[in-house]
Scaffold this motif. Structure first.
Motif, PDB file in Angstrom:
ATOM      1  N   LEU A  11     -41.042  38.924 -44.462  1.00 44.19           N
ATOM      2  CA  LEU A  11     -41.785  37.751 -44.002  1.00 44.19           C
ATOM      3  C   LEU A  11     -40.989  36.464 -44.241  1.00 44.19           C
ATOM      4  N   ARG A  12     -40.293  36.394 -45.387  1.00 41.58           N
ATOM      5  CA  ARG A  12     -39.500  35.194 -45.668  1.00 41.58           C
ATOM      6  C   ARG A  12     -38.372  35.052 -44.641  1.00 41.58           C
ATOM      7  N   ALA A  13     -37.701  36.182 -44.388  1.00 40.89           N
ATOM      8  CA  ALA A  13     -36.634  36.128 -43.383  1.00 40.89           C
ATOM      9  C   ALA A  13     -37.195  35.773 -42.016  1.00 40.89           C
ATOM     10  N   LEU A  14     -38.353  36.396 -41.717  1.00 40.67           N
ATOM     11  CA  LEU A  14     -38.975  36.092 -40.434  1.00 40.67           C
ATOM     12  C   LEU A  14     -39.394  34.627 -40.338  1.00 40.67           C
ATOM     13  N   VAL A  15     -39.930  34.111 -41.484  1.00 44.13           N
ATOM     14  CA  VAL A  15     -40.334  32.700 -41.491  1.00 44.13           C
ATOM     15  C   VAL A  15     -39.120  31.793 -41.292  1.00 44.13           C
ATOM     16  N   GLU A  16     -38.019  32.122 -41.970  1.00 45.50           N
ATOM     17  CA  GLU A  16     -36.808  31.329 -41.782  1.00 45.50           C
ATOM     18  C   GLU A  16     -36.319  31.388 -40.338  1.00 45.50           C
ATOM     19  N   ASP A  17     -36.323  32.615 -39.773  1.00 43.79           N
ATOM     20  CA  ASP A  17     -35.904  32.746 -38.382  1.00 43.79           C
ATOM     21  C   ASP A  17     -36.824  31.968 -37.448  1.00 43.79           C
ATOM     22  N   LEU A  18     -38.135  32.062 -37.754  1.00 47.17           N
ATOM     23  CA  LEU A  18     -39.091  31.341 -36.924  1.00 47.17           C
ATOM     24  C   LEU A  18     -38.918  29.821 -37.063  1.00 47.17           C
ATOM     25  N   GLN A  19     -38.619  29.397 -38.305  1.00 44.57           N
ATOM     26  CA  GLN A  19     -38.377  27.956 -38.496  1.00 44.57           C
ATOM     27  C   GLN A  19     -37.145  27.496 -37.725  1.00 44.57           C
ATOM     28  N   ASP A  20     -36.080  28.317 -37.777  1.00 45.85           N
ATOM     29  CA  ASP A  20     -34.879  27.970 -36.996  1.00 45.85           C
ATOM     30  C   ASP A  20     -35.191  27.919 -35.515  1.00 45.85           C
ATOM     31  N   ARG A  21     -35.913  28.947 -35.054  1.00 40.88           N
ATOM     32  CA  ARG A  21     -36.270  28.960 -33.630  1.00 40.88           C
ATOM     33  C   ARG A  21     -37.148  27.771 -33.264  1.00 40.88           C
ATOM     34  N   LEU A  22     -38.081  27.475 -34.191  1.00 35.39           N
ATOM     35  CA  LEU A  22     -38.971  26.343 -33.924  1.00 35.39           C
ATOM     36  C   LEU A  22     -38.172  25.038 -33.844  1.00 35.39           C
ATOM     37  N   ALA A  23     -37.213  24.877 -34.787  1.00 38.57           N
ATOM     38  CA  ALA A  23     -36.395  23.649 -34.758  1.00 38.57           C
ATOM     39  C   ALA A  23     -35.590  23.573 -33.458  1.00 38.57           C
ATOM     40  N   LYS A  24     -35.002  24.745 -33.072  1.00 36.96           N
ATOM     41  CA  LYS A  24     -34.238  24.737 -31.828  1.00 36.96           C
ATOM     42  C   LYS A  24     -35.125  24.428 -30.638  1.00 36.96           C
ATOM     43  N   ARG A  25     -36.320  25.048 -30.648  1.00 30.12           N
ATOM     44  CA  ARG A  25     -37.243  24.805 -29.531  1.00 30.12           C
ATOM     45  C   ARG A  25     -37.670  23.337 -29.494  1.00 30.12           C
ATOM     46  N   GLN A  26     -37.907  22.779 -30.704  1.00 35.73           N
ATOM     47  CA  GLN A  26     -38.266  21.368 -30.728  1.00 35.73           C
ATOM     48  C   GLN A  26     -37.135  20.498 -30.190  1.00 35.73           C
ATOM     49  N   ASP A  27     -35.897  20.826 -30.617  1.00 36.85           N
ATOM     50  CA  ASP A  27     -34.755  20.057 -30.101  1.00 36.85           C
ATOM     51  C   ASP A  27     -34.630  20.224 -28.587  1.00 36.85           C
ATOM     52  N   GLU A  28     -34.773  21.486 -28.123  1.00 39.63           N
ATOM     53  CA  GLU A  28     -34.708  21.711 -26.685  1.00 39.63           C
ATOM     54  C   GLU A  28     -35.832  20.984 -25.954  1.00 39.63           C
ATOM     55  N   LEU A  29     -37.019  20.966 -26.609  1.00 38.03           N
ATOM     56  CA  LEU A  29     -38.144  20.275 -25.993  1.00 38.03           C
ATOM     57  C   LEU A  29     -37.871  18.776 -25.887  1.00 38.03           C
ATOM     58  N   ILE A  30     -37.281  18.228 -26.954  1.00 42.29           N
ATOM     59  CA  ILE A  30     -36.978  16.783 -26.925  1.00 42.29           C
ATOM     60  C   ILE A  30     -35.955  16.491 -25.836  1.00 42.29           C
ATOM     61  N   THR A  31     -34.905  17.312 -25.811  1.00 43.02           N
ATOM     62  CA  THR A  31     -33.873  17.087 -24.784  1.00 43.02           C
ATOM     63  C   THR A  31     -34.428  17.278 -23.372  1.00 43.02           C
ATOM     64  N   SER A  32     -35.286  18.325 -23.234  1.00 38.91           N
ATOM     65  CA  SER A  32     -35.871  18.549 -21.906  1.00 38.91           C
ATOM     66  C   SER A  32     -36.802  17.410 -21.504  1.00 38.91           C
ATOM     67  N   GLU A  33     -37.533  16.852 -22.512  1.00 38.24           N
ATOM     68  CA  GLU A  33     -38.383  15.702 -22.200  1.00 38.24           C
ATOM     69  C   GLU A  33     -37.544  14.507 -21.757  1.00 38.24           C
ATOM     70  N   GLU A  34     -36.457  14.306 -22.478  1.00 38.42           N
ATOM     71  CA  GLU A  34     -35.591  13.194 -22.081  1.00 38.42           C
ATOM     72  C   GLU A  34     -34.995  13.433 -20.690  1.00 38.42           C
ATOM     73  N   GLU A  35     -34.541  14.678 -20.439  1.00 39.65           N
ATOM     74  CA  GLU A  35     -34.015  14.984 -19.110  1.00 39.65           C
ATOM     75  C   GLU A  35     -35.076  14.819 -18.040  1.00 39.65           C
ATOM     76  N   LEU A  36     -36.319  15.249 -18.380  1.00 41.13           N
ATOM     77  CA  LEU A  36     -37.407  15.094 -17.426  1.00 41.13           C
ATOM     78  C   LEU A  36     -37.690  13.615 -17.164  1.00 41.13           C
ATOM     79  N   ARG A  37     -37.646  12.822 -18.238  1.00 29.45           N
ATOM     80  CA  ARG A  37     -37.860  11.388 -18.067  1.00 29.45           C
ATOM     81  C   ARG A  37     -36.779  10.780 -17.181  1.00 29.45           C
ATOM     82  N   ASP A  38     -35.537  11.186 -17.471  1.00 32.32           N
ATOM     83  CA  ASP A  38     -34.437  10.678 -16.639  1.00 32.32           C
ATOM     84  C   ASP A  38     -34.575  11.144 -15.191  1.00 32.32           C
ATOM     85  N   ALA A  39     -34.996  12.429 -15.031  1.00 27.23           N
ATOM     86  CA  ALA A  39     -35.144  12.954 -13.674  1.00 27.23           C
ATOM     87  C   ALA A  39     -36.261  12.235 -12.921  1.00 27.23           C
TER      88      ALA A  39
END
Length: 599
Positions: free
Chosen positions: A259-287
């Motif tokens: 569970l700890r490893a899974l939580v860490e992996d999920l946290q990493d994925r969540l951070a990446k998804r959040q970063d991707e979401l921010i970048t995609s929002e910015e790209e969407l705003r620019d678009a």
């Protein structure tokens, strides 16, 4: 002072980070170089290699703040786990502050928000098992940096506290040790029965209770054997349950680690998804902004298209007018071809008039030359008068010289007479001297010597004067005939030459006057002829020719204006068509890209 102190602290931190050999690139030069988390992760890989693997982070990030934020989240999470598990320490305030400031650090590299993270790294270095090595590196730094690092470590250690791990297992009491013996009849007391009641389940507790009740109620061997047998069964059951509990605990530990490893992996994925979401929002705003701009551009292009259509209609109307003008120009050209003969005659007349003008100019030049000749005649007359004056002066000088010669001749005659007189006197004196020489007396000798000395002086003077007169006379005799000849010849030659030159000049003057009169008459005739011919030409052809030239010039100007306007309109139309095609292509490409993104 506060800014200087902060700068000194940050410079000390940078120097401390630069002492670690595990940094792959060049050591950081500024505090903002630590904002991507790469250098700090490589430093912690030497402090705790089990928790920090430098190959799992992104490098060469540039301005990509999303990847920087991912590195910093991974660094803070592993550092917190290292504090809890290995150092048994915790700094909740610092970790909470860092968690809220990671985005700011990744975006702007804020030094104030980055300082707590570097302080935690320094505290981990001086509290880890290899702290003596890292403390030695701090002691090898500059004195100012050592003082700053001492303050940094003290402040970071003051914010640390002991870490109490939460109990994830169920609170269970260990089973009491139970010893059974065959010959101990009353060995089972209240403590044994209570231990069995706590360790076993409900069924085993009921059996023990029944056995104890039978033992107390019916004493005997049979009951004791039955009780022992029941106890052995209960003990077996307790052992099986204990083994089951151990298996459950091991499974729980494994599940917790998973569970700890899974939580860490999920946290990493969540951070990446959040970063991707921010970048995609910015790209969407620019678009969206780009799409709005394209829509506005499309509207503008539609308006321009309508304007171009109107201008095209105007240009077509002007083109028809241009064709009409070209037809009229062709007609005028035909008329001009008919006027070509007139132009040829005009050119011939113009050439003839030009030749007449050249003759007139030549005659005028000859007339101008007459004035120069008149001036030359005047100058020669002046020279003639000057020569006559010189002639008169030379005649006067000749007369004067003849009078002077006569005077000199008279002087010569008088000098000869005086010479004769002096010679006579000299003879008399010589005769007297011969007579007086015979009377030799002392007194008479003195007086005679005195007289002879005076006479001697006079004779010497007379001889000198006589020589001078002879020389003058000879010179006059030599110069007299020659001077008279020159004086008589030169004036006559000069006057004859001057008279001859004057005669030639007068003849030339008469010729030039005749030529001038002839040229004047020719000029008058030529002027009258040219005036008559020009009047006839102006009456017949000049007015019509001027009108034709004016009309032709107007039409030519109109044609040039229309041609230039049509050329500019054609180039503008082509340019606008290219712009329209390029904008429509870009718009379609943008729409296709947006559709692909939506998919």
């Amino acid at each position: 002072m506060g800014d200087d102190n902060n700068n000194a602290r940050r410079q000390a931190m940078v120097e401390f980070i630069g002492t670690f050999p595990t940094i792959s690139g060049s050591p950081p030069a500024e505090f903002s170089d630590l904002s991507d988390g790469v250098a700090l992760f490589e430093v912690l890989s030497e402090i705790a290699p089990d928790h920090f693997d430098p190959t799992t982070i992104a490098r060469h990030l540039g301005d990509n703040w999303a990847l920087k934020s991912s590195n910093l989240r991974k660094l803070v999470r592993n550092l917190e786990y290292y504090y809890h598990e290995d150092l048994q320490k915790d700094a909740p305030e610092s970790f909470q502050e860092l968690s809220s400031q990671l985005g700011k650090i990744a975006r702007t590299g804020d030094a104030a928000a980055l300082e707590p993270l570097v302080e935690l790294v320094a505290a981990a270095a001086v509290t880890c098992p290899q702290k003596s090595e890292f403390v030695g590196r701090i002691m090898s730094m500059s004195p100012e940096a050592q003082i700053q690092m001492k303050g940094i470590i003290e402040s970071s250690l003051q914010r640390m506290e002991d870490y109490d791990a939460p109990d994830l297992k169920d609170d269970e009491e260990e089973d009491p040790e139970m010893i059974f013996s065959a010959d101990s009849g009353g060995g089972i007391g209240a403590s044994g029965s209570s231990g069995m009641m706590n360790g076993a389940d409900g069924g085993a507790g009921g059996a023990l209770f029944d056995a104890d009740h039978l033992k107390r109620s019916v004493p005997g061997d049979a009951d004791s054997e039955a009780l022992e047998q029941a106890l052995l069964e209960a003990r077996r059951e307790l052992a099986t349950q204990k083994s089951l509990m151990n298996e459950v605990r091991e499974d729980a530990d494994k599940a917790q680690s998973k569970l700890r490893a899974l939580v860490e992996d999920l946290q990493d994925r969540l951070a990446k998804r959040q970063d991707e979401l921010i970048t995609s929002e910015e790209e969407l705003r620019d678009a969206t902004a780009e799409l709005d701009g394209l829509k506005a551009r499309v509207g503008e292009l539609e308006e321009e298209k309508a304007q171009l259509a109107d201008e095209l209609d105007v240009a077509s109307a002007k083109a028809t007018q241009l064709h009409k003008a070209e037809a009229t120009v062709l007609a005028y050209k035909k008329k001009l071809d008919g006027v070509g003969v007139m132009n040829q005659q005009m050119t011939d007349l113009e050439d003839q008039a030009a030749s007449y003008l050249r003759q007139i100019m030549d005659l005028e030049a000859e007339v101008k030359k007459t004035t120069a000749l008149q001036r030359q005649v005047d100058s020669l007359q002046n020279k003639l008068s000057a020569l006559e004056k010189e002639k008169n002066e030379s005649a006067d000088s000749a007369k004067n010289s003849s009078s002077e010669i006569a005077e000199l001749k008279a002087l010569l005659a008088s000098a000869e007479k005086a010479k004769k007189m002096f010679e006579d006197e000299l003879k008399e004196l010589r005769a007297q001297q011969a007579v007086e020489h015979e009377d030799v007396a002392v007194e008479g000798f003195d007086s005679q010597g005195h007289v002879s000395a005076e006479q001697r002086e006079k004779t010497m003077r007379l001889e000198i004067e006589n020589k001078k007169l002879k020389e003058e006379l000879e010179s006059l005799k030599a110069a007299g005939p020659d001077g008279a000849a020159v004086a008589s010849v030169s004036p006559a030659a000069d006057t004859s030459a001057l008279q001859a030159e004057i005669a030639t000049l007068k003849e030339e003057l008469a010729k030039k006057t005749k030529e001038n009169e002839k040229i004047g008459s020719d000029k008058d005739k030529l002027e009258a002829y040219t005036k008559r011919t020009l009047a006839k030409f102006q009456d017949k052809y000049l007015v019509a020719l001027q009108e034709c030239k004016a009309k032709l010039k107007e039409k030519q100007d109109k044609i040039e204006v229309l041609e230039s306007r049509s050329a500019t309109e054609k180039t503008a139309q082509k340019r606008e068509e290219r712009l329209l095609s390029s904008t429509i292509y870009e718009l379609g490409l943008a729409i296709m890209q947006n559709r692909l993104k939506e998919r």
